[in-house]
Write an enzyme that holds these catalytic residues in place. Structure first.
Site, PDB file in Angstrom:
ATOM      1  N   HIS A  19      52.457  64.645  34.660  1.00 45.12           N
ATOM      2  CA  HIS A  19      51.426  63.777  35.013  1.00 45.12           C
ATOM      3  C   HIS A  19      51.367  63.584  36.569  1.00 45.12           C
ATOM      4  O   HIS A  19      50.438  63.528  37.313  1.00 45.12           O
ATOM      5  CB  HIS A  19      51.753  62.205  34.511  1.00 45.12           C
ATOM      6  CG  HIS A  19      51.634  62.420  32.930  1.00 45.12           C
ATOM      7  ND1 HIS A  19      50.544  61.766  32.515  1.00 45.12           N
ATOM      8  CD2 HIS A  19      52.416  62.964  32.048  1.00 45.12           C
ATOM      9  CE1 HIS A  19      50.855  61.845  31.103  1.00 45.12           C
ATOM     10  NE2 HIS A  19      51.814  62.745  30.969  1.00 45.12           N
ATOM     11  N   GLN A 338      56.945  77.295  40.155  1.00 48.31           N
ATOM     12  CA  GLN A 338      56.240  78.121  39.510  1.00 48.31           C
ATOM     13  C   GLN A 338      54.817  78.607  40.260  1.00 48.31           C
ATOM     14  O   GLN A 338      54.480  79.754  40.030  1.00 48.31           O
ATOM     15  CB  GLN A 338      55.631  77.206  38.255  1.00 48.31           C
ATOM     16  CG  GLN A 338      55.007  77.725  37.170  1.00 48.31           C
ATOM     17  CD  GLN A 338      54.640  77.382  35.874  1.00 48.31           C
ATOM     18  OE1 GLN A 338      55.774  77.468  35.320  1.00 48.31           O
ATOM     19  NE2 GLN A 338      53.630  76.821  35.491  1.00 48.31           N
ATOM     20  N   GLU A 361      47.222  77.176  36.350  1.00 48.09           N
ATOM     21  CA  GLU A 361      48.029  77.948  37.256  1.00 48.09           C
ATOM     22  C   GLU A 361      48.122  79.354  36.986  1.00 48.09           C
ATOM     23  O   GLU A 361      47.813  80.199  37.898  1.00 48.09           O
ATOM     24  CB  GLU A 361      49.426  77.388  37.448  1.00 48.09           C
ATOM     25  CG  GLU A 361      49.738  76.036  38.291  1.00 48.09           C
ATOM     26  CD  GLU A 361      51.045  75.312  38.126  1.00 48.09           C
ATOM     27  OE1 GLU A 361      50.861  73.981  38.335  1.00 48.09           O
ATOM     28  OE2 GLU A 361      51.839  75.995  37.464  1.00 48.09           O
ATOM     29  N   GLN A 378      48.359  71.436  24.201  1.00 49.74           N
ATOM     30  CA  GLN A 378      48.899  72.832  24.085  1.00 49.74           C
ATOM     31  C   GLN A 378      48.263  74.008  23.061  1.00 49.74           C
ATOM     32  O   GLN A 378      48.235  75.198  23.452  1.00 49.74           O
ATOM     33  CB  GLN A 378      50.596  73.111  24.024  1.00 49.74           C
ATOM     34  CG  GLN A 378      51.190  72.072  25.147  1.00 49.74           C
ATOM     35  CD  GLN A 378      52.618  71.966  24.775  1.00 49.74           C
ATOM     36  OE1 GLN A 378      53.230  72.694  23.974  1.00 49.74           O
ATOM     37  NE2 GLN A 378      53.148  70.794  25.319  1.00 49.74           N
TER      38      GLN A 378
END
Length: 470
Positions: A19, A338, A361, A378
């Site tokens: 978040h 990442q 991403e 997900q």
């Protein structure tokens, strides 16, 4: 007469990394565009932010045309308080303490003649919207999941289409431009989901859906070119949607508050590998794989002989001798930068849990994925990555399915994603979405950049109206 006072925006985040990250990126974008931004969350989350960022309480950092400051509050619990493990109890405690803190912060700003112009919050803390309304301050919501998932929850809340129920658990969900099977919607909405925090999570999410029509707008970390149909659909439902992503792609979010100490070795290792030769593996900060599944992934990596970078907190779970056998070819770390990893040319594909941050991403970095969803949105993200965006191969099962992905499956999917015609197709599609993402954030011209500018104009218009009414 229009106000010339600076736009001062308060951002309040639920204290969890998934978040905080997108809201912090938004904070940087707003500051860079000339807004004075205050970012707040709990002190515990703030201390965790500092482990990977140069962030401390009360610091003020110059960004672009203005600044970003941090103001953390005590949630009233010791770090080891068992209440932290009970989502229902913790969110109640957070609301109790947070309401008082945010109200006082608003009052302090007003008394110092630096009033708050707008408040932005994210999922799980809908009470922030109540505080904003009580203080007659416009508010916006950062929806940190996809527009498709927002559409699903919106339709569920307003009962616009039929969803699986105890009497009809296996029906399809008919959404605009897509039909999803019962096991392709966020599984929190399925009546047979046995996750112990399911009811609490659904209540928290729907509490935010209830506020959508009252918000100045809903900001979504996505881009028009990726999710046009869903953005258009929600926009016709008395909800102003402003796609402003990919937030991590905005040049103003790069390089700020990031320490390179822990990441330089990782990037150096990636730089030593040939282009499109490394598989990156990460399941986010919450998913904890069973021991048996960790073993199968490890043996699949051994059998496939591919190079890999694995972000794995539970490194003690790796099979004996795994690190020795893969020395040089593989690297296992507890944490990865990442965004930097996915932008490295050596990375060929990404085994991911399909959280929206990771999905965005990967898409915007042009990296194909092997989907390994666990719970919640997900599952839907995995569906879209494979069947709609066409950048992925199905690999893992959800928590509810309780199935083990074998080492043979891991090897097969890895090789398919890294070489041959399927790998080429996935890469071409991924690069298409990367190109669109790059275009969306171009200053003054990109769809997302113009959307963010429109949001700031909305705030200024509200300020002008308030002054005229005085």
């Amino acid at each position: 007469m229009e106000s010339k006072a600076p736009t001062r925006i308060l951002l309040v985040s639920y204290p969890a990394q998934g978040h905080i990250n997108p809201l912090l990126r938004l904070a940087k974008c707003l500051a860079a565009k000339g807004s004075s931004v205050i970012f707040t969350t709990t002190k515990k989350a703030g201390s965790e932010m500092q482990t990977v960022s140069n962030i401390t309480d009360k610091t003020v950092t110059k960004i672009g045309d203005d600044s970003l400051s941090f103001d953390f509050f005590d949630d009233g619990l010791n770090d080891d308080d068992p209440m932290r493990e009970n989502l229902s109890d913790y969110t109640s405690q957070l609301e109790h303490v947070g309401k008082q803190y945010v109200s006082q912060l608003i009052k302090n700003q007003a008394e110092s003649e630096t009033p708050i112009s707008c408040i932005i919050n994210n999922i799980f803390i809908s009470w922030v919207c109540d505080v904003a309304t009580e203080n007659e301050i416009p508010f916006a919501i950062l929806w940190s999941e996809s527009s498709a998932v927002l559409t699903i929850y919106y339709n569920y809340f307003h009962k616009l289409v039929a969803f699986p129920s105890k009497t009809e658990p296996y029906i399809d969900v008919h959404l605009p431009s897509v039909i999803l099977k019962h096991n392709e919607i966020p599984d929190l909405l399925h009546p047979f989901n046995g996750y112990h925090f399911r009811t609490v999570l659904v209540t928290l999410i729907l509490g935010q859906i209830k506020n959508l029509s009252k918000a100045l707008c809903v900001l979504v970390d996505t881009y028009e070119e990726l999710e046009h149909d869903f953005i258009d659909y929600i926009s016709k439902k008395s909800v102003i949607i402003r796609p402003i992503g990919p937030l991590f792609k905005n040049l103003k979010t790069k390089g700020d508050f990031v320490k390179s100490d822990d990441s330089s070795d990782i990037i150096e290792w990636l730089n030593s590998k040939p282009e499109d030769s490394v598989v990156y593996i990460s399941f986010g900060t919450i998913v904890h794989l069973p021991q048996g599944q960790v073993n199968e992934i490890a043996y699949g990596l051994l059998d496939s002989q591919v190079s890999f970078l694995w972000a794995l907190r539970q490194q003690d779970d790796l099979p004996n001798g795994f690190l020795e056998e893969t020395n040089g070819r593989g690297k296992v770390v507890k944490w990865c930068p990442q965004v930097q990893v996915l932008s490295n040319p050596s990375v060929a594909c990404f085994i991911t849990h399909c959280g929206w941050n990771s999905s965005m991403e990967a898409l915007a970095s042009g990296v194909p994925v092997l989907t390994f969803p666990d719970v919640g949105d997900q599952i839907t993200n995995a569906k879209f990555l494979v069947d709609f965006f066409r950048v992925g191969i199905r690999l893992g099962y959800t928590r509810a399915e309780k199935k083990l992905v074998t080492r043979d499956d891991v090897k097969k999917c890895l090789l398919e994603a890294m070489e041959g015609p399927k790998a080429e197709e996935l890469k071409q599609n991924a690069m298409k979405w990367k190109k669109a993402a790059n275009g969306a954030v171009v200053a003054g011209a990109g769809s997302s950049d113009r959307s963010l500018d429109a949001f700031l104009e909305d705030i200024k218009s509200c300020g002008a109206v308030n002054i005229q009414n005085i």
